[in-house]
Design a protein around this motif. Sequence first.
Motif, PDB file in Angstrom:
ATOM      1  N   ALA A 182       0.384   3.096 -14.328  1.00 38.13           N
ATOM      2  CA  ALA A 182       1.588   3.663 -13.997  1.00 38.13           C
ATOM      3  C   ALA A 182       2.577   4.241 -15.204  1.00 38.13           C
ATOM      4  O   ALA A 182       2.492   3.897 -16.400  1.00 38.13           O
ATOM      5  CB  ALA A 182       2.400   2.731 -13.154  1.00 38.13           C
ATOM      6  N   GLN A 183       3.515   5.256 -14.667  1.00 39.36           N
ATOM      7  CA  GLN A 183       4.165   5.929 -15.820  1.00 39.36           C
ATOM      8  C   GLN A 183       5.032   4.684 -16.434  1.00 39.36           C
ATOM      9  O   GLN A 183       5.477   3.608 -15.729  1.00 39.36           O
ATOM     10  CB  GLN A 183       5.256   6.784 -14.885  1.00 39.36           C
ATOM     11  N   PRO A 184       5.391   4.695 -17.614  1.00 45.04           N
ATOM     12  CA  PRO A 184       6.191   3.485 -18.093  1.00 45.04           C
ATOM     13  C   PRO A 184       7.587   3.255 -17.498  1.00 45.04           C
ATOM     14  O   PRO A 184       7.574   1.875 -17.153  1.00 45.04           O
ATOM     15  CB  PRO A 184       6.472   4.186 -19.623  1.00 45.04           C
ATOM     16  N   SER A 185       8.418   4.126 -17.060  1.00 44.87           N
ATOM     17  CA  SER A 185       9.529   3.670 -16.484  1.00 44.87           C
ATOM     18  C   SER A 185       9.132   3.098 -15.268  1.00 44.87           C
ATOM     19  O   SER A 185      10.051   2.185 -14.889  1.00 44.87           O
ATOM     20  CB  SER A 185      10.330   5.014 -16.252  1.00 44.87           C
ATOM     21  N   ARG A 186       8.437   3.475 -14.317  1.00 41.60           N
ATOM     22  CA  ARG A 186       7.826   2.989 -13.129  1.00 41.60           C
ATOM     23  C   ARG A 186       7.474   1.572 -13.501  1.00 41.60           C
ATOM     24  O   ARG A 186       7.827   0.609 -12.742  1.00 41.60           O
ATOM     25  CB  ARG A 186       7.163   3.696 -12.397  1.00 41.60           C
ATOM     26  N   GLN A 187       6.700   1.597 -14.377  1.00 42.10           N
ATOM     27  CA  GLN A 187       5.910   0.144 -14.647  1.00 42.10           C
ATOM     28  C   GLN A 187       7.135  -0.853 -15.170  1.00 42.10           C
ATOM     29  O   GLN A 187       7.134  -2.008 -14.750  1.00 42.10           O
ATOM     30  CB  GLN A 187       4.972   0.224 -15.836  1.00 42.10           C
ATOM     31  N   ASP A 188       7.955  -0.430 -15.793  1.00 39.17           N
ATOM     32  CA  ASP A 188       9.125  -1.229 -16.346  1.00 39.17           C
ATOM     33  C   ASP A 188       9.989  -2.003 -15.092  1.00 39.17           C
ATOM     34  O   ASP A 188      10.361  -2.866 -15.142  1.00 39.17           O
ATOM     35  CB  ASP A 188      10.151  -0.730 -17.499  1.00 39.17           C
TER      36      ASP A 188
ATOM     37  N   ARG B 131       2.126 -10.929   0.798  1.00 39.90           N
ATOM     38  CA  ARG B 131       3.222  -9.703   0.946  1.00 39.90           C
ATOM     39  C   ARG B 131       4.063  -9.759  -0.031  1.00 39.90           C
ATOM     40  O   ARG B 131       4.506  -8.737  -0.731  1.00 39.90           O
ATOM     41  CB  ARG B 131       3.840 -10.242   2.379  1.00 39.90           C
ATOM     42  N   ARG B 132       4.218 -11.164  -0.752  1.00 39.42           N
ATOM     43  CA  ARG B 132       5.324 -11.085  -2.032  1.00 39.42           C
ATOM     44  C   ARG B 132       4.718 -10.194  -3.077  1.00 39.42           C
ATOM     45  O   ARG B 132       5.366  -9.495  -3.560  1.00 39.42           O
ATOM     46  CB  ARG B 132       5.579 -12.552  -2.446  1.00 39.42           C
ATOM     47  N   THR B 133       3.362 -10.310  -3.377  1.00 40.88           N
ATOM     48  CA  THR B 133       3.038  -9.519  -4.398  1.00 40.88           C
ATOM     49  C   THR B 133       3.096  -8.109  -4.124  1.00 40.88           C
ATOM     50  O   THR B 133       3.274  -7.168  -4.928  1.00 40.88           O
ATOM     51  CB  THR B 133       1.501  -9.936  -4.687  1.00 40.88           C
ATOM     52  N   ALA B 134       2.604  -7.596  -2.709  1.00 44.46           N
ATOM     53  CA  ALA B 134       2.537  -6.181  -2.284  1.00 44.46           C
ATOM     54  C   ALA B 134       4.139  -5.847  -2.470  1.00 44.46           C
ATOM     55  O   ALA B 134       4.284  -4.552  -2.963  1.00 44.46           O
ATOM     56  CB  ALA B 134       2.091  -6.341  -0.855  1.00 44.46           C
ATOM     57  N   LEU B 135       5.054  -6.648  -2.127  1.00 38.63           N
ATOM     58  CA  LEU B 135       6.419  -5.987  -2.012  1.00 38.63           C
ATOM     59  C   LEU B 135       7.209  -6.060  -3.597  1.00 38.63           C
ATOM     60  O   LEU B 135       7.779  -4.948  -3.878  1.00 38.63           O
ATOM     61  CB  LEU B 135       7.424  -6.951  -1.229  1.00 38.63           C
ATOM     62  N   GLU B 136       6.805  -7.097  -4.337  1.00 38.22           N
ATOM     63  CA  GLU B 136       7.550  -7.109  -5.439  1.00 38.22           C
ATOM     64  C   GLU B 136       6.648  -6.414  -6.741  1.00 38.22           C
ATOM     65  O   GLU B 136       7.465  -6.225  -7.934  1.00 38.22           O
ATOM     66  CB  GLU B 136       8.025  -8.547  -5.865  1.00 38.22           C
ATOM     67  N   ARG B 137       5.372  -6.556  -6.469  1.00 39.29           N
ATOM     68  CA  ARG B 137       4.635  -6.043  -7.645  1.00 39.29           C
ATOM     69  C   ARG B 137       3.499  -4.843  -6.979  1.00 39.29           C
ATOM     70  O   ARG B 137       2.414  -5.083  -7.131  1.00 39.29           O
ATOM     71  CB  ARG B 137       3.797  -6.945  -8.483  1.00 39.29           C
TER      72      ARG B 137
ATOM     73  N   ASP C  29       2.962  -2.071  -8.071  1.00 36.38           N
ATOM     74  CA  ASP C  29       2.223  -1.512  -9.274  1.00 36.38           C
ATOM     75  C   ASP C  29       0.832  -2.140  -9.502  1.00 36.38           C
ATOM     76  O   ASP C  29      -0.021  -1.471  -9.533  1.00 36.38           O
ATOM     77  CB  ASP C  29       3.219  -1.510 -10.329  1.00 36.38           C
ATOM     78  N   LEU C  30       0.872  -3.734  -9.328  1.00 31.65           N
ATOM     79  CA  LEU C  30      -0.535  -4.257  -9.740  1.00 31.65           C
ATOM     80  C   LEU C  30      -1.254  -3.992  -8.353  1.00 31.65           C
ATOM     81  O   LEU C  30      -2.479  -3.876  -8.640  1.00 31.65           O
ATOM     82  CB  LEU C  30      -0.103  -5.703  -9.700  1.00 31.65           C
ATOM     83  N   VAL C  31      -0.893  -4.141  -7.086  1.00 26.85           N
ATOM     84  CA  VAL C  31      -1.753  -3.752  -6.086  1.00 26.85           C
ATOM     85  C   VAL C  31      -2.230  -2.531  -6.160  1.00 26.85           C
ATOM     86  O   VAL C  31      -3.370  -2.178  -5.885  1.00 26.85           O
ATOM     87  CB  VAL C  31      -0.873  -4.060  -4.654  1.00 26.85           C
TER      88      VAL C  31
ATOM     89  N   PRO D  74       1.061   0.771  -0.986  1.00 21.51           N
ATOM     90  CA  PRO D  74       0.346   0.398  -2.193  1.00 21.51           C
ATOM     91  C   PRO D  74      -0.821   1.291  -2.442  1.00 21.51           C
ATOM     92  O   PRO D  74      -1.121   1.895  -3.322  1.00 21.51           O
ATOM     93  CB  PRO D  74      -0.123  -0.922  -2.111  1.00 21.51           C
ATOM     94  N   LEU D  75      -1.551   1.751  -1.010  1.00 24.04           N
ATOM     95  CA  LEU D  75      -2.378   2.910  -1.301  1.00 24.04           C
ATOM     96  C   LEU D  75      -2.040   4.036  -1.586  1.00 24.04           C
ATOM     97  O   LEU D  75      -2.769   5.053  -2.347  1.00 24.04           O
ATOM     98  CB  LEU D  75      -3.619   2.756   0.031  1.00 24.04           C
ATOM     99  N   LYS D  76      -1.046   4.365  -1.070  1.00 29.28           N
ATOM    100  CA  LYS D  76      -0.171   5.655  -1.507  1.00 29.28           C
ATOM    101  C   LYS D  76      -0.251   5.945  -3.023  1.00 29.28           C
ATOM    102  O   LYS D  76      -0.362   6.657  -3.406  1.00 29.28           O
ATOM    103  CB  LYS D  76       0.756   6.117  -0.688  1.00 29.28           C
ATOM    104  N   LEU D  77       0.505   4.956  -3.363  1.00 31.83           N
ATOM    105  CA  LEU D  77       0.987   4.716  -4.782  1.00 31.83           C
ATOM    106  C   LEU D  77      -0.476   4.779  -5.649  1.00 31.83           C
ATOM    107  O   LEU D  77      -0.529   5.320  -6.682  1.00 31.83           O
ATOM    108  CB  LEU D  77       1.615   3.440  -5.117  1.00 31.83           C
ATOM    109  N   ALA D  78      -1.505   4.088  -5.153  1.00 32.54           N
ATOM    110  CA  ALA D  78      -2.906   4.198  -5.816  1.00 32.54           C
ATOM    111  C   ALA D  78      -3.316   5.712  -6.210  1.00 32.54           C
ATOM    112  O   ALA D  78      -3.923   5.904  -7.113  1.00 32.54           O
ATOM    113  CB  ALA D  78      -3.700   3.126  -5.033  1.00 32.54           C
ATOM    114  N   HIS D  79      -3.111   6.288  -4.949  1.00 37.59           N
ATOM    115  CA  HIS D  79      -3.517   7.732  -5.058  1.00 37.59           C
ATOM    116  C   HIS D  79      -2.818   8.457  -6.194  1.00 37.59           C
ATOM    117  O   HIS D  79      -3.427   9.407  -6.810  1.00 37.59           O
ATOM    118  CB  HIS D  79      -3.356   8.302  -3.678  1.00 37.59           C
TER     119      HIS D  79
END
Length: 354
Positions: free
Chosen positions: A5-11, A246-252, A254-256, A343-348
Amino acid sequence: MSVTAQPSRQDDFAKSFSVSELWYTRCPVPTASGIALDLGLLRDEFAKSGIGLRSIRDSDDPRVNISHFDHSLPGLFREGGNIPAIWARSEGRDTVVVALTWIDEFQAILVRPDSGIVSLSDLRHRKIGLPLQRGQRVDFARAMALRGIDSSLALGGLSLDDVELVDVTSEQRSFAASSGVANGRFHELESDALLHGEVDAIYVKGAPGLGTARGRGLRILLDLADQADPLLRVNNGNPRPVTVDRRTALERPDLVARYLAVLLGAADWASNHPEGVFSIIGHEVGRSADEARAAYGENAHRHFGLDLSEIRRQGLASQKDFLLRHGFISRDFDVESWIDPAPLKLAHELLHES
């Protein structure tokens, strides 16, 4: 393949909660996860961030092992049969479906060659073997066989009320000790019952099922994989959900998203490497590459893609309704609200950026 992910988004995402370890599990069947793991893509992706990736099979803790079925472990990614995933959600596990895969497989009703059963209508008033596996939170083998039998009978103008279902009982080993459907004993008791004349037909699936038919000289009455309507092919393996808590999907997310982006990359690799794919599938299911090709189709390598298409959503909802109707799950829930497309949208997006 590398996705970041872009650094700002990752942070921004990292401020939610830090993660040092993720878990994964998948069924011993053709999955995008299996391809990615065999190629080392998932390990390499998360090693860049110092995040360990562990298989629940490697744990000595039975509470970790059982997460394959009850999804009780935080930070767990699962790609596999939909029956345990649906059961866990029905039991209140706060999971989300972040992608769906669909790889068709051999799904057959087998009879003895000398049985005189030549059409589905000949099954009326006949005995059909139905596995009953004790010691499980959800008897996925029984649910899977019942769905296959029900779908097959409907194609012959029959229903479950028109046949006699005969329990074929076995004791299921623990997940950690078992190689699942890949072990050579899958379908063995049902085929024994068929050969001994205790039942007149059985349901089998996948490469182990095709191996049973060929190895024991049984006749294929119907292969559901031949049906043009995908909803007639719905079962434990079609569609297969990728789930995470769900917590991982909502709060991270980026990882998903990174996890899903690796699976998308693995699917892309698979589409261009059929020989390698069938070798990997064969190893997963405990069969040769040629047997895997026969059971999952010449074009299986092109079907590892992830999406949340309407037909796959319909298939998942249809399976949930079947399990509820036949008592495999006790609580209804809304499948659409179980699905999180973000998350799938973000993955693309990550793949587009990389």
